[in-house]
Design a protein around this motif. Sequence first.
Motif, PDB file in Angstrom:
ATOM      1  N   LEU A 180      26.603  14.491 -22.170  1.00 58.47           N
ATOM      2  CA  LEU A 180      26.359  15.095 -20.865  1.00 58.47           C
ATOM      3  C   LEU A 180      25.512  14.215 -19.955  1.00 58.47           C
ATOM      4  O   LEU A 180      24.719  13.400 -20.429  1.00 58.47           O
ATOM      5  CB  LEU A 180      25.609  16.423 -21.038  1.00 58.47           C
ATOM      6  N   GLU A 181      25.671  14.414 -18.653  1.00 60.14           N
ATOM      7  CA  GLU A 181      24.706  13.890 -17.688  1.00 60.14           C
ATOM      8  C   GLU A 181      23.429  14.706 -17.889  1.00 60.14           C
ATOM      9  O   GLU A 181      23.490  15.888 -18.251  1.00 60.14           O
ATOM     10  CB  GLU A 181      25.208  14.087 -16.252  1.00 60.14           C
ATOM     11  N   ARG A 182      22.268  14.130 -17.628  1.00 57.30           N
ATOM     12  CA  ARG A 182      21.014  14.855 -17.800  1.00 57.30           C
ATOM     13  C   ARG A 182      20.976  16.119 -16.943  1.00 57.30           C
ATOM     14  O   ARG A 182      20.551  17.176 -17.395  1.00 57.30           O
ATOM     15  CB  ARG A 182      19.819  13.953 -17.476  1.00 57.30           C
TER      16      ARG A 182
ATOM     17  N   GLU B 176      23.370  17.992 -16.016  1.00 58.19           N
ATOM     18  CA  GLU B 176      24.218  19.026 -16.619  1.00 58.19           C
ATOM     19  C   GLU B 176      23.520  19.658 -17.815  1.00 58.19           C
ATOM     20  O   GLU B 176      23.599  20.872 -18.026  1.00 58.19           O
ATOM     21  CB  GLU B 176      25.565  18.432 -17.032  1.00 58.19           C
ATOM     22  N   ALA B 177      22.831  18.863 -18.614  1.00 58.83           N
ATOM     23  CA  ALA B 177      22.062  19.402 -19.745  1.00 58.83           C
ATOM     24  C   ALA B 177      20.973  20.342 -19.229  1.00 58.83           C
ATOM     25  O   ALA B 177      20.774  21.438 -19.775  1.00 58.83           O
ATOM     26  CB  ALA B 177      21.449  18.263 -20.562  1.00 58.83           C
TER      27      ALA B 177
ATOM     28  N   ARG C 256      22.524  23.630 -18.185  1.00 60.81           N
ATOM     29  CA  ARG C 256      22.897  24.485 -19.324  1.00 60.81           C
ATOM     30  C   ARG C 256      21.676  25.112 -19.991  1.00 60.81           C
ATOM     31  O   ARG C 256      21.760  26.214 -20.521  1.00 60.81           O
ATOM     32  CB  ARG C 256      23.703  23.688 -20.338  1.00 60.81           C
TER      33      ARG C 256
ATOM     34  N   ASN D  42      17.947   9.597 -22.981  1.00 62.07           N
ATOM     35  CA  ASN D  42      18.878   8.668 -22.333  1.00 62.07           C
ATOM     36  C   ASN D  42      18.621   7.216 -22.734  1.00 62.07           C
ATOM     37  O   ASN D  42      19.226   6.303 -22.200  1.00 62.07           O
ATOM     38  CB  ASN D  42      18.834   8.819 -20.812  1.00 62.07           C
TER      39      ASN D  42
ATOM     40  N   GLU E 284      27.351  17.280 -29.073  1.00 58.60           N
ATOM     41  CA  GLU E 284      28.559  17.599 -28.304  1.00 58.60           C
ATOM     42  C   GLU E 284      28.329  18.791 -27.386  1.00 58.60           C
ATOM     43  O   GLU E 284      28.303  18.672 -26.189  1.00 58.60           O
ATOM     44  CB  GLU E 284      29.731  17.876 -29.263  1.00 58.60           C
ATOM     45  N   GLU E 285      28.182  19.951 -27.975  1.00 59.79           N
ATOM     46  CA  GLU E 285      28.061  21.184 -27.206  1.00 59.79           C
ATOM     47  C   GLU E 285      26.592  21.600 -27.141  1.00 59.79           C
ATOM     48  O   GLU E 285      25.915  21.637 -28.156  1.00 59.79           O
ATOM     49  CB  GLU E 285      28.892  22.289 -27.867  1.00 59.79           C
ATOM     50  N   LEU E 286      26.123  21.889 -25.954  1.00 62.54           N
ATOM     51  CA  LEU E 286      24.725  22.282 -25.766  1.00 62.54           C
ATOM     52  C   LEU E 286      24.654  23.793 -25.609  1.00 62.54           C
ATOM     53  O   LEU E 286      24.862  24.340 -24.538  1.00 62.54           O
ATOM     54  CB  LEU E 286      24.127  21.584 -24.537  1.00 62.54           C
TER      55      LEU E 286
ATOM     56  N   VAL F  64      21.695  12.251 -23.676  1.00 64.28           N
ATOM     57  CA  VAL F  64      22.290  12.345 -22.338  1.00 64.28           C
ATOM     58  C   VAL F  64      22.615  10.941 -21.833  1.00 64.28           C
ATOM     59  O   VAL F  64      22.072   9.944 -22.320  1.00 64.28           O
ATOM     60  CB  VAL F  64      21.359  13.067 -21.332  1.00 64.28           C
ATOM     61  N   LYS F  65      23.495  10.891 -20.841  1.00 68.00           N
ATOM     62  CA  LYS F  65      23.845   9.605 -20.240  1.00 68.00           C
ATOM     63  C   LYS F  65      22.658   9.051 -19.455  1.00 68.00           C
ATOM     64  O   LYS F  65      21.904   9.809 -18.859  1.00 68.00           O
ATOM     65  CB  LYS F  65      25.056   9.771 -19.325  1.00 68.00           C
TER      66      LYS F  65
END
Length: 180
Positions: A2-4, A6-7, A10, A99, A133-135, A153-154
């Motif tokens: 994920l992008e940070r 997006e994390a 979530r 990251n 994978e899934e957060l 994260v990316k």
Amino acid sequence: MLERIEAIKRIVEVLDDELVVCNLGFPSRELYSVKDSGTHFYMLGSMGMASSIGLGLALTQERRVVVLDGDGSILMNLGGLVTAAGQAPGNLIIVLLDNKCYATTGSQCTYADTIDLGGVARAMGFRVIRFDEELDFTRALEATGPLFVHVPVKPRNADVPVIDMSAVEIIERFMAEVRG
């Protein structure tokens, strides 16, 4: 991966009344852009201190405290992580948004690519959850702390504006929330 931002999105979408301490720079800006709240403390300085501030909060109240921290900051203050593990507050969740770089200062590499920070936290006494994978952050909220949540994260910063509050406004608003 994920992008940070997006994390962060979530994580905060499943939070309710938890206090959030967010690492300085872009992580704070990203949190602010995703969801601003009086329960969020946006750090504007003091690199490496988010986990220590979160520990202090967790020790003084019953509310759950979620720390959004970076690998560079955690590496800068491993002593704070040791202290948090030693104090072992059940209401503390430290989230490593890993990251592998100092993204806010120019993306210089950290040693997180050669050191398993989740393994280090486990050796200190934290319960560790890793989301590759899934957060599903609800899993973290159901666990007893102290908890260390490792989220790779990316290494990118989102294009988000600066926080339009002063440091004084941030702390006064946050402290009013802490006091209830």
